[in-house]
Design a protein around this motif. Structure first.
Motif, mmCIF file in Angstrom:
data_model
loop_
_atom_site.group_PDB
_atom_site.id
_atom_site.type_symbol
_atom_site.label_atom_id
_atom_site.label_comp_id
_atom_site.label_asym_id
_atom_site.label_seq_id
_atom_site.Cartn_x
_atom_site.Cartn_y
_atom_site.Cartn_z
ATOM 1 N N SER A 156 0.830 -1.216 0.000
ATOM 2 C CA SER A 156 0.000 0.000 0.000
ATOM 3 C C SER A 156 0.856 1.254 0.000
ATOM 4 O O SER A 156 0.389 2.334 0.329
ATOM 5 C CB SER A 156 -0.915 -0.002 1.239
ATOM 6 N N ARG A 157 2.090 1.139 -0.395
ATOM 7 C CA ARG A 157 3.024 2.269 -0.445
ATOM 8 C C ARG A 157 3.361 2.587 -1.901
ATOM 9 O O ARG A 157 3.008 1.836 -2.810
ATOM 10 C CB ARG A 157 4.293 1.926 0.342
ATOM 11 N N PRO A 158 4.107 3.702 -2.143
ATOM 12 C CA PRO A 158 4.516 4.029 -3.515
ATOM 13 C C PRO A 158 5.473 2.971 -4.081
ATOM 14 O O PRO A 158 6.186 2.289 -3.348
ATOM 15 C CB PRO A 158 5.214 5.386 -3.365
ATOM 16 N N ASN A 207 1.573 5.769 -6.786
ATOM 17 C CA ASN A 207 0.711 4.968 -5.922
ATOM 18 C C ASN A 207 -0.315 4.217 -6.763
ATOM 19 O O ASN A 207 -0.600 4.597 -7.905
ATOM 20 C CB ASN A 207 -0.023 5.852 -4.903
ATOM 21 N N THR A 208 -0.856 3.150 -6.181
ATOM 22 C CA THR A 208 -1.877 2.353 -6.858
ATOM 23 C C THR A 208 -3.041 3.245 -7.279
ATOM 24 O O THR A 208 -3.478 4.131 -6.524
ATOM 25 C CB THR A 208 -2.376 1.235 -5.933
ATOM 26 N N GLU A 210 -2.975 5.591 -9.371
ATOM 27 C CA GLU A 210 -2.511 6.910 -9.812
ATOM 28 C C GLU A 210 -2.242 6.892 -11.321
ATOM 29 O O GLU A 210 -1.799 5.884 -11.880
ATOM 30 C CB GLU A 210 -1.242 7.301 -9.061
#
Length: 438
Positions: A156-158, A207-208, A210
């Motif tokens: 859940s991070r970049p 990020n997800t 994006e």
């Protein structure tokens, strides 16, 4: 009868040969008589075909066969008298005029093997790599094995280097799409070199879910000519980020490497044994490379051109067979000149090694073949089956003999040469690509 003619190089020889026309005609007549009863011609009973018809239909073919055989005999006698060792196949050229009824006359053009002087092989200096396998090398190999078994879990991070990402992307050149410039649901591991640097940099930090639009310029030497050296615009959507997770070094990991009881210490001992085997083999390869180069550097050899051309043929055949085995069609664009240097090197080494083996009586012994096969088999999961497979076929055993002969020659030279121990690191011995995966 033979005479020596002018040669275009120091290994080329020309000899003139004479074959008795009377002898050829007599032998042709005898063969046609033996052939006549077996010939079937419409309108004649078997064995009753007139000799005139037999001669008309088969005379030229039989004359060609008889002349070829007698010419080869004459050539063989001539080269034995001259003590020539012929390289390749001779070229025979008729030097009779069309109206000449005298004996058949031919000029044979061929090359001979060179005389090779081995000289003083004690002057060779060979650097022997020295490396001891310790805990650091075992750990480094464990890291590689762990990385090869990397699993990926949602993050859940970049996105960062090492992650596996899934993206959609759309590229445009001057507002128009181009071949290969778009894809959906495309997964790639960041940092593994599969993406262009500027393209990958744009994904890092996203990020997800994006989306991002950016410009980049393709390299001048890019394979896609339509966009090579040009500025394009990409829009990327990041669908998923997955972080790498290395397996723990435990019983389950040991089992995944083939240790049935999961004993970690046994796994480490086996890794050490395998590493030692690989280190020994790589050191042997490096020693062999130095020996071969020293032979080429120290022993001048003029190579018969015919042998180089034959070796080029073999190299091209190897390439074509490899392409076929991989499911690719045979190439029609292979340039013979591109194989010339390698072919000449291989022929030179072959001639030098043959002389070395003959001079020092380095023949193959059955126990050497056995040891070679047993050592080779250790790198397989079931060594006994590999050994049985080799011994099940005389042809397979024959294929081992040239390899053993070469090993004998290398070992003999190493016994004569001055050996200098030279420390080497694990990464240097294994090669940069091996170390780069750590």
């Amino acid at each position: 009868m033979q005479t020596q003619g002018e040669a275009s190089n120091s290994l080329e020889r020309n000899i003139e040969l004479s074959v008795s026309r009377e002898k050829v005609e007599a032998e042709v007549g005898q063969r046609l008589k033996r052939l006549a009863p077996k010939i079937k011609v419409q309108g004649f009973r078997p064995g009753k075909v007139p000799m005139k018809i037999v001669t008309q239909q088969y005379g030229h073919q039989v004359e060609h066969e008889v002349l070829g055989e007698l010419l080869q005999q004459q050539f063989g006698e001539s080269i034995r008298q001259a003590n020539y060792r012929v390289a390749g196949i001779p070229n025979f050229e008729s030097i009779n005029s069309e109206t000449d009824n005298s004996d058949y006359a031919f000029r044979a053009t061929f090359e001979i093997y060179p005389d090779i002087e081995l000289g003083d092989l004690n002057s060779f200096t060979i650097n022997k790599p020295v490396l001891q396998i310790g805990d650091a090398e075992i750990q480094k190999t464990l890291n590689i094995l762990r990385k090869q078994r990397t699993s990926y879990k949602p993050a859940s991070r970049p996105a960062q280097t090492g992650d596996r990402v899934n993206i959609n992307y759309q590229g445009s050149l001057e507002g128009q799409s181009f071949a290969g410039g778009q894809a959906d649901d495309y997964s790639v591991i960041l940092g593994n070199g599969h993406l262009l640097e500027d393209f990958e940099k744009s994904i890092l930090g996203m990020n997800t879910e994006e989306e991002k639009t950016f410009d980049m310029t393709f390299p001048e030497d890019y394979s896609g000519k339509e966009v090579a050296g040009k500025k394009v615009t990409f829009t990327i959507k990041l669908n998923k980020v997955e972080a790498p997770e290395l397996p723990e070094v435990n019983s389950e990991f040991a089992k995944s490497l083939g240790i049935e009881d999961g004993d970690v210490e046994k796994m480490q001992a086996e890794i050490k044994a395998n590493l030692q085997r690989e280190v020994t083999q790589r050191i042997r390869v490096k020693l062999k490379e130095q020996v071969m180069q020293s032979l080429l550097d120290k022993i001048p050899v003029e190579v018969p051109k015919i042998l180089i051309q034959q070796e080029i043929d073999r190299l091209i055949e190897e390439v074509q067979n490899t392409r076929t085995a991989r499911g690719f069609p045979k190439s029609s664009n292979l340039q013979r000149d591109s194989f010339l240097e390698n072919a000449e090197r291989r022929v030179k080494l072959g001639l030098i090694l043959s002389k070395l083996i003959e001079t020092n009586e380095l023949g193959v012994k059955p126990e050497q073949v056995k040891d070679f096969i047993n050592e080779h088999a250790q790198s397989y999961e079931n060594p006994e089956q590999v050994v049985k497979w080799h011994y099940a076929s005389p042809e397979r055993l024959k294929e081992i003999e040239p390899l053993v002969l070469e090993e004998n020659a290398v070992s003999w030279i190493l016994d004569q040469a001055r050996i200098v121990d030279q420390s080497i690191t694990f990464d240097e011995l294994m090669g940069y690509s091996h170390a780069a995966n750590i």
